[in-house]
Design an enzyme around this catalytic site. Structure first.
Site, PDB file in Angstrom:
ATOM      1  N   LYS A   1       0.805  -1.229   0.000  1.00  0.00           N
ATOM      2  CA  LYS A   1       0.000   0.000   0.000  1.00  0.00           C
ATOM      3  C   LYS A   1       0.841   1.284   0.000  1.00  0.00           C
ATOM      4  O   LYS A   1       0.450   2.297   0.580  1.00  0.00           O
ATOM      5  CB  LYS A   1      -0.956   0.041   1.210  1.00  0.00           C
ATOM      6  CG  LYS A   1      -1.733  -1.225   1.471  1.00  0.00           C
ATOM      7  CD  LYS A   1      -2.578  -1.636   0.280  1.00  0.00           C
ATOM      8  CE  LYS A   1      -3.379  -2.906   0.602  1.00  0.00           C
ATOM      9  NZ  LYS A   1      -4.026  -3.490  -0.595  1.00  0.00           N
TER      10      LYS A   1
ATOM     11  N   HIS B   1     -18.412  45.577 -28.492  1.00  0.00           N
ATOM     12  CA  HIS B   1     -19.715  45.147 -27.963  1.00  0.00           C
ATOM     13  C   HIS B   1     -20.518  44.379 -29.011  1.00  0.00           C
ATOM     14  O   HIS B   1     -21.754  44.327 -28.951  1.00  0.00           O
ATOM     15  CB  HIS B   1     -20.546  46.342 -27.462  1.00  0.00           C
ATOM     16  CG  HIS B   1     -19.837  47.200 -26.462  1.00  0.00           C
ATOM     17  ND1 HIS B   1     -19.856  46.960 -25.102  1.00  0.00           N
ATOM     18  CD2 HIS B   1     -19.065  48.302 -26.632  1.00  0.00           C
ATOM     19  CE1 HIS B   1     -19.131  47.873 -24.480  1.00  0.00           C
ATOM     20  NE2 HIS B   1     -18.634  48.696 -25.387  1.00  0.00           N
TER      21      HIS B   1
ATOM     22  N   SER C   1     -22.453  17.964 -40.428  1.00  0.00           N
ATOM     23  CA  SER C   1     -23.642  17.617 -39.648  1.00  0.00           C
ATOM     24  C   SER C   1     -24.170  16.270 -40.105  1.00  0.00           C
ATOM     25  O   SER C   1     -24.086  15.937 -41.293  1.00  0.00           O
ATOM     26  CB  SER C   1     -24.726  18.692 -39.825  1.00  0.00           C
ATOM     27  OG  SER C   1     -25.975  18.255 -39.331  1.00  0.00           O
ATOM     28  N   SER C   2     -24.727  15.512 -39.165  1.00  0.00           N
ATOM     29  CA  SER C   2     -25.291  14.207 -39.523  1.00  0.00           C
ATOM     30  C   SER C   2     -26.612  14.339 -40.259  1.00  0.00           C
ATOM     31  O   SER C   2     -27.072  13.387 -40.891  1.00  0.00           O
ATOM     32  CB  SER C   2     -25.487  13.360 -38.259  1.00  0.00           C
ATOM     33  OG  SER C   2     -26.447  13.970 -37.404  1.00  0.00           O
TER      34      SER C   2
ATOM     35  N   ASN D   1     -19.101  23.518 -40.010  1.00  0.00           N
ATOM     36  CA  ASN D   1     -18.971  24.020 -38.645  1.00  0.00           C
ATOM     37  C   ASN D   1     -17.502  24.228 -38.249  1.00  0.00           C
ATOM     38  O   ASN D   1     -16.637  23.451 -38.652  1.00  0.00           O
ATOM     39  CB  ASN D   1     -19.625  23.048 -37.664  1.00  0.00           C
ATOM     40  CG  ASN D   1     -21.115  22.907 -37.912  1.00  0.00           C
ATOM     41  OD1 ASN D   1     -21.763  23.843 -38.359  1.00  0.00           O
ATOM     42  ND2 ASN D   1     -21.658  21.737 -37.623  1.00  0.00           N
TER      43      ASN D   1
ATOM     44  N   ASN E   1     -13.549  23.061 -30.425  1.00  0.00           N
ATOM     45  CA  ASN E   1     -12.788  22.113 -29.611  1.00  0.00           C
ATOM     46  C   ASN E   1     -11.810  22.854 -28.703  1.00  0.00           C
ATOM     47  O   ASN E   1     -11.686  22.554 -27.504  1.00  0.00           O
ATOM     48  CB  ASN E   1     -12.055  21.142 -30.539  1.00  0.00           C
ATOM     49  CG  ASN E   1     -11.194  20.144 -29.803  1.00  0.00           C
ATOM     50  OD1 ASN E   1     -10.018  20.389 -29.574  1.00  0.00           O
ATOM     51  ND2 ASN E   1     -11.763  19.010 -29.439  1.00  0.00           N
TER      52      ASN E   1
ATOM     53  N   SER F   1      -3.010  13.049  -4.661  1.00  0.00           N
ATOM     54  CA  SER F   1      -4.049  12.540  -5.563  1.00  0.00           C
ATOM     55  C   SER F   1      -4.460  13.593  -6.580  1.00  0.00           C
ATOM     56  O   SER F   1      -4.670  13.287  -7.761  1.00  0.00           O
ATOM     57  CB  SER F   1      -5.267  12.077  -4.753  1.00  0.00           C
ATOM     58  OG  SER F   1      -5.716  13.112  -3.893  1.00  0.00           O
ATOM     59  N   ALA F   2      -4.567  14.850  -6.122  1.00  0.00           N
ATOM     60  CA  ALA F   2      -4.974  15.918  -7.037  1.00  0.00           C
ATOM     61  C   ALA F   2      -3.941  16.147  -8.130  1.00  0.00           C
ATOM     62  O   ALA F   2      -4.281  16.331  -9.311  1.00  0.00           O
ATOM     63  CB  ALA F   2      -5.216  17.206  -6.257  1.00  0.00           C
TER      64      ALA F   2
ATOM     65  N   ILE G   1      -3.708  14.312 -11.345  1.00  0.00           N
ATOM     66  CA  ILE G   1      -4.659  14.753 -12.369  1.00  0.00           C
ATOM     67  C   ILE G   1      -4.288  16.134 -12.903  1.00  0.00           C
ATOM     68  O   ILE G   1      -4.183  16.337 -14.111  1.00  0.00           O
ATOM     69  CB  ILE G   1      -6.089  14.771 -11.795  1.00  0.00           C
ATOM     70  CG1 ILE G   1      -6.508  13.351 -11.394  1.00  0.00           C
ATOM     71  CG2 ILE G   1      -7.080  15.355 -12.806  1.00  0.00           C
ATOM     72  CD1 ILE G   1      -7.787  13.281 -10.602  1.00  0.00           C
TER      73      ILE G   1
END
Length: 444
Positions: free
Chosen positions: A73, A145, A269-270, A277, A283, A314-315, A318
């Site tokens: 562990k 604006h 587009s499907s 697009n 993305n 642990s953080a 990531i």
């Protein structure tokens, strides 16, 4: 079982290799071997023992480490046992604590990551600067604006972005000395296990790894440097999203001034066959938000008890990995987008002409002031003329020609010249050229 999109959808192979489990273990083994060599130099073991250990140490596999960890562990002690098992050397990990190995190996990963990011930031800044020169005389409608403003040029826009990206290149250089440091300082940072040899052992380990030793540390290197790194990535991501967002705005059907490349067989587009697009820019915008989201958990990971606790561990498994991989991904994506972007000159001109001269109201106001009218009075005269033009669906010129307060200062042909967008660009061209020179100097 693969569950994370980074594994199968996002990130470049070169960056993901750096942060893979196998790569992490190899770098930790490298740190342990550097420690053995430093210990050998001080006479703790022979040079031959250290060399023999190095020959065998890299046979350690993630699978074997996991087997041992399942029993005891503790991931780093599992690695130490695996290395000792493979090498037979009794000096493995002597005087070290877990984060001497973890943090120093992380510095190696960060160094390799920065090399990749540095090249790509340079590339993007150069591509943007080249586009700025290419488009420095392409006059377009400026917008504030979301509404029509003074004319500007596409070269000016690209120069603005080029300068911002080049500043990130500068920040990256400035950050290296604070970020790329390692440690070999023991359980609470005092190097107690090494006695008076502590400084020399740490310096030798870092020399072998081509890192600098941390000035001071507890059980871990203080996390302000990691916070700075993630703030840097967040800042970079904000710039990339800003560019991508503006590309998306300029690609809208009713604007149509700019277009990211659309492949011959690409489907938009499907269900709507006509769609093109801006998926690459979308993305980038989506993932940039994720990158920025890692800043707060990293800040929380800097707040630790006394000489350390484990809440950061642990953080950081990531935050560091995902922010780096995703930042590299969107940087790569934006290089592709900017390199292949195209302008629709017809639509750019159309959008300028659709303003019917209203966006040049300042130009007339300024010239009226120069010819003797008070600046505030000129502003009100032009404001009233503009409101009439909106109401009558007429041009600003039409309304000005009917206004005696204006025409006593101008001839019609003078107004027509003033209301040409290309005649009201100030130092736009010169500023573009100045920025490009500066960017090229920065990137040398």
């Amino acid at each position: 079982m693969i569950v994370h999109p980074i594994d199968y959808r996002y990130g470049t192979p070169e960056m993901k290799r750096i942060w893979s489990e196998d790569s992490k273990i190899k770098r930790m083994v490298r740190v342990e071997m550097a420690l053995l060599r430093a210990l050998a130099k001080k006479g703790y073991l022979s040079e031959e023992e250290a060399k023999e250990a190095k020959k065998k140490a890299y046979s350690v596999t993630p699978e074997r480490v996991k087997e041992i960890e399942a029993e005891i562990k503790h991931d780093i002690m599992a690695l130490v046992k695996a290395i000792t098992e493979a090498t037979g050397c009794r000096w493995v990990h002597f005087g070290a604590t877990s984060n001497d190995i973890i943090d120093t190996a992380t510095a190696l990963q960060l160094r390799d990551s920065l090399k990749i990011l540095e090249v790509k930031i340079k590339r993007l800044a150069k591509v943007l600067a080249d586009k700025a020169l290419e488009y420095k005389d392409v006059v377009c409608l400026g917008r504030t604006h979301g509404q029509a403003a003074l004319p500007t040029t596409y070269g000016f826009r690209f120069a603005l972005w080029a300068a911002e990206v080049a500043r990130h290149y500068i920040r990256l250089q400035q950050m290296k000395d604070r970020l790329l440091v390692g440690q070999m300082s023991g359980a609470v940072g005092t190097q107690a296990a090494f006695g008076k040899d502590g400084f020399e052992i740490e310096e030798e380990v870092m020399r072998l790894l081509n890192l600098k030793p941390a000035l001071i540390s507890s059980q871990i290197i203080p996390r302000d440097s990691y916070c700075e790194y993630l703030e840097f990535l967040a800042n970079l991501a904000a710039t990339l999203e800003k560019i991508a967002l503006n590309f998306r705005l300029l690609q809208r059907a009713e604007v149509g001034e700019l277009m990211e490349k659309f492949e011959a067989k690409q489907v938009g587009s499907s269900t709507m066959p006509h769609k093109r697009n801006p998926i690459d820019c979308e993305n980038v915008c989506g993932l940039a938000r994720v990158v920025r989201g890692f800043v707060e958990p990293q800040h929380q990971s800097a707040i630790l008890w006394e000489e350390r606790d484990l809440t950061n561990s642990s953080a950081e498994r990531i935050t560091l990995v995902e922010s780096t991989v995703l930042a590299d991904h969107i940087l790569t994506k934006m290089i592709k987008v900017v390199s292949s972007v195209s302008l629709n000159l017809e639509n750019i001109r159309r959008n300028l002409e659709m303003q019917r001269g209203l966006n040049l109201s300042e130009a007339v106001m300024i010239e009226m002031t120069k010819r003797g009218v008070g600046r505030q009075e000129a502003h009100e005269i032009l404001r009233q003329a503009a409101m009439r033009a909106y109401e009558n669906n007429s041009s600003l010129l039409d309304e000005l020609l009917k206004d005696e307060r204006v025409m006593k200062y101008f001839k019609e042909d003078e107004l027509r010249e003033i209301l040409k967008p290309e005649n009201y660009l100030g130092t736009a061209r010169e500023r573009v050229e100045r920025v490009v020179r500066w960017v090229n100097e920065v990137l040398k």
